[in-house]
Scaffold this motif. Structure first.
Motif, mmCIF file in Angstrom:
data_model
loop_
_atom_site.group_PDB
_atom_site.id
_atom_site.type_symbol
_atom_site.label_atom_id
_atom_site.label_comp_id
_atom_site.label_asym_id
_atom_site.label_seq_id
_atom_site.Cartn_x
_atom_site.Cartn_y
_atom_site.Cartn_z
ATOM 1 N N LEU A 249 0.823 -1.223 0.000
ATOM 2 C CA LEU A 249 0.000 0.000 0.000
ATOM 3 C C LEU A 249 0.854 1.269 0.000
ATOM 4 C CD1 LEU A 249 -2.687 -1.172 2.593
ATOM 5 C CD2 LEU A 249 -3.087 -0.751 0.150
ATOM 6 N N GLY A 250 2.158 1.121 -0.085
ATOM 7 C CA GLY A 250 3.034 2.304 -0.175
ATOM 8 C C GLY A 250 3.523 2.836 1.149
ATOM 9 N N ALA A 251 3.566 2.006 2.185
ATOM 10 C CA ALA A 251 3.956 2.468 3.517
ATOM 11 C C ALA A 251 5.365 3.050 3.534
ATOM 12 C CB ALA A 251 3.856 1.319 4.523
ATOM 13 N N GLU A 252 6.296 2.438 2.773
ATOM 14 C CA GLU A 252 7.675 2.921 2.812
ATOM 15 C C GLU A 252 7.777 4.361 2.314
ATOM 16 O OE1 GLU A 252 12.219 1.755 1.413
ATOM 17 O OE2 GLU A 252 10.535 0.446 0.844
ATOM 18 N N ASP A 253 7.153 4.658 1.176
ATOM 19 C CA ASP A 253 7.197 6.027 0.641
ATOM 20 C C ASP A 253 6.535 7.020 1.588
ATOM 21 O OD1 ASP A 253 8.540 5.248 -1.601
ATOM 22 O OD2 ASP A 253 6.759 5.088 -2.863
ATOM 23 N N ILE A 254 5.417 6.615 2.199
ATOM 24 C CA ILE A 254 4.685 7.500 3.119
ATOM 25 C C ILE A 254 5.546 7.814 4.341
ATOM 26 C CG2 ILE A 254 2.704 7.610 4.699
ATOM 27 C CD1 ILE A 254 1.160 5.963 2.537
ATOM 28 N N LEU A 255 6.219 6.812 4.876
ATOM 29 C CA LEU A 255 7.058 7.018 6.054
ATOM 30 C C LEU A 255 8.307 7.835 5.722
ATOM 31 C CD1 LEU A 255 6.693 3.466 7.607
ATOM 32 C CD2 LEU A 255 5.976 5.608 8.696
ATOM 33 N N ARG A 256 8.861 7.625 4.541
ATOM 34 C CA ARG A 256 10.035 8.417 4.147
ATOM 35 C C ARG A 256 9.645 9.884 3.932
ATOM 36 N NH1 ARG A 256 14.475 5.396 3.325
ATOM 37 N NH2 ARG A 256 14.181 3.153 2.989
ATOM 38 N N THR A 257 8.444 10.108 3.420
ATOM 39 C CA THR A 257 7.950 11.478 3.274
ATOM 40 C C THR A 257 7.773 12.129 4.642
ATOM 41 O OG1 THR A 257 6.813 10.936 1.211
ATOM 42 C CG2 THR A 257 6.083 12.913 2.367
ATOM 43 N N ALA A 258 7.248 11.359 5.589
ATOM 44 C CA ALA A 258 7.078 11.877 6.955
ATOM 45 C C ALA A 258 8.427 12.280 7.547
ATOM 46 C CB ALA A 258 6.408 10.825 7.832
ATOM 47 N N LEU A 259 9.437 11.451 7.300
ATOM 48 C CA LEU A 259 10.782 11.773 7.781
ATOM 49 C C LEU A 259 11.314 13.053 7.151
ATOM 50 C CD1 LEU A 259 12.790 8.416 7.965
ATOM 51 C CD2 LEU A 259 12.566 10.129 9.762
ATOM 52 N N LYS A 260 11.075 13.194 5.864
ATOM 53 C CA LYS A 260 11.573 14.359 5.138
ATOM 54 C C LYS A 260 10.919 15.646 5.614
ATOM 55 C CE LYS A 260 11.992 16.124 0.395
ATOM 56 N NZ LYS A 260 11.669 15.863 -1.036
ATOM 57 N N LEU A 261 9.596 15.581 5.844
ATOM 58 C CA LEU A 261 8.844 16.787 6.209
ATOM 59 C C LEU A 261 8.862 17.090 7.704
ATOM 60 C CD1 LEU A 261 5.658 16.391 3.944
ATOM 61 C CD2 LEU A 261 7.667 17.821 3.525
ATOM 62 N N HIS A 262 9.012 16.047 8.524
ATOM 63 C CA HIS A 262 8.843 16.245 9.979
ATOM 64 C C HIS A 262 9.964 15.558 10.766
ATOM 65 C CE1 HIS A 262 4.791 17.620 8.978
ATOM 66 N NE2 HIS A 262 4.589 16.493 8.326
ATOM 67 N N ARG A 263 11.174 15.667 10.292
ATOM 68 C CA ARG A 263 12.270 14.957 10.954
ATOM 69 C C ARG A 263 12.407 15.342 12.423
ATOM 70 N NH1 ARG A 263 16.361 11.838 9.115
ATOM 71 N NH2 ARG A 263 15.850 12.289 6.945
ATOM 72 N N ALA A 264 12.230 16.608 12.721
ATOM 73 C CA ALA A 264 12.390 17.059 14.112
ATOM 74 C C ALA A 264 11.346 16.443 15.034
ATOM 75 C CB ALA A 264 12.315 18.583 14.181
ATOM 76 N N GLU A 265 10.108 16.271 14.519
ATOM 77 C CA GLU A 265 9.012 15.796 15.371
ATOM 78 C C GLU A 265 8.885 14.270 15.412
ATOM 79 O OE1 GLU A 265 8.654 17.950 12.892
ATOM 80 O OE2 GLU A 265 8.020 19.859 13.767
#
Length: 451
Positions: free
Chosen positions: A416-432
């Motif tokens: 379902l694309g979990a890897e891309d979604i999680l990598r995007t989360a890391l890119k946009l919200h690394r601090a949080e």
């Protein structure tokens, strides 16, 4: 440390700006505000509009005149009820204007006068009602005024008042005094307030009273007084739960058709279940069945569904209750709620948190949630709310808990694309959510070395 000043200090600064620098009132106020804020002074308790009228004493005169009139009237109260009601309304209107007006009113002794009125006119409903409205307005955001005499008046009214509307006004006053004031909470709690609240709920009570009682209970378990390092919110929650939890759960059934009351009771239950045995109590009283009924009967209510998800998360703190919830079929109801309200960040966050709690250290629950469609709604929620760091964090934990004890479930998330979604989360919200998204990727079997 936040600095504060008195109204007199502010007025003097404005006056100085007007006299020495030839400023008009608007300029003088603006300059004073900028000066004090630059020094780190909190001006939330200061009336700035008073000077703008070029009459610094306008509100003072109104307050002092009303208090003087009230003082004379209560010296000979018989036959002066209508005049007293008029003055009470004047005081309330002034206090409703702003926190600054309330602080000023308090400095003039308004609290003591209102307590005098409450003592003298307990048997006169119209006066009592107005006085309670006025004292709640005075103390909203300004609870430091409460003293032992005031608490005794509260208890006296709760014990002896038979007028439901007046009782509700007293409960509103109690709640206002508890918000952001730990000492008030403890002193009110020590007056056996749990027993009194239970007595109110045990009566043939109205939905409005239930909501007021719930409001007081939630205020008693707050931890919002920055002046106190460690409050007693946990102890208060424990004692209230021991006294009232079963009664509250029963009220869910009694008022099941009253959406507003159901919301308040669920919110209060969530605040009180601070121990394992309290989760068991709610379950044994039929709380889980009721939560499931809410999902079915109020599918369109975002607020109620969100509150139920938060209660599910709280109840899942007990492993036995957690297992029973899933066994009774709550998983597809949670997934359906997330699907229906996928555009609500608050509900998606609450749903992911509930899934996280239910799947924690429970392969059986994880499989049930997976089979019910949890991966789809978790990932869809994360995609829709890609800019919300809280949703990304909570979604990461939900994924991690579901797959951590059963690696056979990873493939469903990855398809379902979990890897891309999680990598995007890391890119946009690394601090949080760096740790959270990274841990979810690791548990899914993805490469995390290059992150």
């Amino acid at each position: 440390m936040v600095r504060v000043i008195t109204q007199d200090t502010f007025d003097e600064a404005v006056k100085e700006n007007m006299e020495e620098f030839d400023m008009n009132p608007e300029e003088a106020v603006q300059e004073a505000v900028e000066q004090f804020e630059a020094q780190g002074v909190d001006l939330s308790n200061i009336m700035k509009e008073v000077i703008l009228d070029n009459s610094p004493t306008a509100s003072r005169n109104k307050l002092t005149a009303s208090l003087d009139n009230m003082g004379k009237l209560i010296q000979n109260p018989s036959g002066n009820e209508k005049a007293i009601i008029k003055e009470l309304q004047e005081l309330k209107d002034e206090c409703d204007k702003s926190i600054a007006h309330r602080v000023l009113a308090g400095s003039f002794g308004t609290y003591s006068v209102l307590v005098d009125v409450l003592e003298l006119f307990q048997s006169v409903d119209e006066v009592s009602t107005k006085a309670l409205s006025a004292i709640s307005a005075l103390m909203s955001g300004n609870p430091d005024l409460l003293d032992k005499r005031g608490i005794e008046i509260m208890i006296k009214y709760l014990d002896h008042e038979r007028n439901v509307d007046i009782q509700n006004k007293v409960l509103e006053w109690v709640k206002v005094c508890c918000i952001k004031h730990e000492q008030n909470r403890q002193e009110i709690f020590n007056m056996k307030i749990p027993t009194r609240l239970k007595m109110l709920l045990d009566k043939d009570t109205t939905p409005v009273t239930v909501r007021h009682v719930c409001g007081v209970m939630r205020a008693l378990v707050l931890d919002d007084d920055i002046r106190v390092h460690c409050g007693k919110f946990h102890e208060h929650a424990r004692e209230l739960a021991a006294e009232i939890l079963c009664t509250l759960t029963d009220l869910l059934r009694k008022f099941k058709d009253d959406r507003e009351t159901v919301s308040d009771v669920i919110l209060t239950l969530t605040a009180l279940i601070v121990r394992n045995e309290f989760c068991e109590k709610v379950d044994k009283a039929g709380g889980i069945i009721f939560i499931m009924d809410v999902f079915v009967n109020y599918p369109a209510s975002e607020k109620l569904n969100t509150l139920c998800l938060k209660l599910v998360k709280g109840l899942a703190g007990n492993d036995d209750v957690k297992a029973r919830m899933v066994k009774q079929g709550i998983a597809p109801l949670i997934v359906s709620a997330l699907h229906r309200h996928e555009t609500s960040a608050a509900l998606v966050g609450a749903g992911c948190t509930a899934i996280t709690a239910l799947s924690l250290r429970s392969p059986t629950n994880s499989k049930s949630l997976y089979d019910a469609g949890a991966p789809e709604v978790i990932l869809q929620g994360m995609k829709i709310h890609v800019k919300d760091s809280s949703v990304q964090k909570q979604g990461s934990w939900a994924i991690r808990n579901i797959v951590s004890h059963n690696k056979m479930l990873c493939q469903g998330f990855l398809k379902l694309g979990a890897e891309d979604i999680l990598r995007t989360a890391l890119k946009l919200h690394r601090a949080e959510c760096d740790y959270d998204a990274r841990a979810a990727l690791r548990d899914l079997g993805c490469d995390t070395e290059q992150l």
